[in-house]
Scaffold this motif. Structure first.
Motif: not given
Length: 224
Positions: A68-81, A83-98
């Motif tokens: 998905l996109k937020q503030d012109d940044m692509e964010i990848t969401f991954m689902g952790a399951a 026993d067949g049930k979603l238990v949490a979500v992880a997200a990866s994003g990147e932004r310009k640092g110093y």
């Protein structure tokens, strides 16, 4: 120009063309040979990082993802399951640092609360901005011979985000900008970048929570 010289130039040109073709073929073959091991190594690294910020899971989160996109940044969401049930979500994003882009991996509970923030790529100034990003167990005279603790190493700056949830219309900011996030003196830009990155990812999860959970939930294991 004599005919002999013309022939020499032709032969030289033909030789260089053949040499270039052979080099291109070898490069393509070599690239194909190493691409799979590199991809496998990157997958192992990602999975190890995910284990540090998510509860126990038995699927392959990096294969169950949406972008998905937020503030012109692509964010990848991954689902952790589990026993067949979603238990949490992880997200990866990147932004310009110093000095260069800073990439973060952020774990979320399904209600939107941050479990942990892990910086997976950075090239900030050693001893300053880099300290904002690094997680490490510190050795002291009291624990010098103790076994290294398990789990995620502490980082006082990054750990400020644990348990936080995004609030619509209210962005996280460092104290220097009028916010409530403590920043590291001498590394304000890095502190600000990570704060903005964490906020953008959390805001994206807040705005798209229902869609993210629906798409990442295993078949028959939908979460509310």
């Amino acid at each position: 120009m004599s005919l002999k010289n013309t022939e020499n130039f032709f032969v030289l040109g033909l030789f260089l063309a053949v040499l270039g073709l052979i080099s291109a073929v070898l490069l393509a073959v070599f690239s194909d040979m190493v691409s799979e091991p590199i991809a496998a190594a990157e997958l192992r690294t990602t999975n190890e990082a995910l284990k540090q910020i998510l509860p126990a899971f038995d699927n392959q989160p990096s294969e169950d993802k949406i972008v998905l996109k937020q503030d012109d940044m692509e964010i990848t969401f991954m689902g952790a399951a589990k026993d067949g049930k979603l238990v949490a979500v992880a997200a990866s994003g990147e932004r310009k640092g110093y000095a260069a882009p800073i990439q973060a991996l952020i774990g979320f509970d399904l209600d939107g609360k941050i479990r942990a923030v892990l910086i997976t790529k950075q090239n900030e100034t050693p001893g300053l901005g880099a300290n904002v990003c690094h997680r490490q167990f510190k050795k002291t005279i009291f624990n010098l011979f103790e076994k290294r603790p398990e789990g995620l190493a502490p980082n006082s700056f990054l750990d400020q985000f644990n348990g936080k949830s995004a609030v619509k219309g209210k962005n996280w900011k460092v104290r220097k900008d009028g916010g409530r996030i403590d920043y590291v003196s001498g590394a304000t830009i890095t502190s600000r970048t990570i704060t903005e990155l964490a906020d953008a990812v959390a805001q994206c999860f807040l705005a798209n929570r229902a869609e993210i959970i629906a798409k990442l939930s295993p078949a028959g294991g939908n979460e509310k």
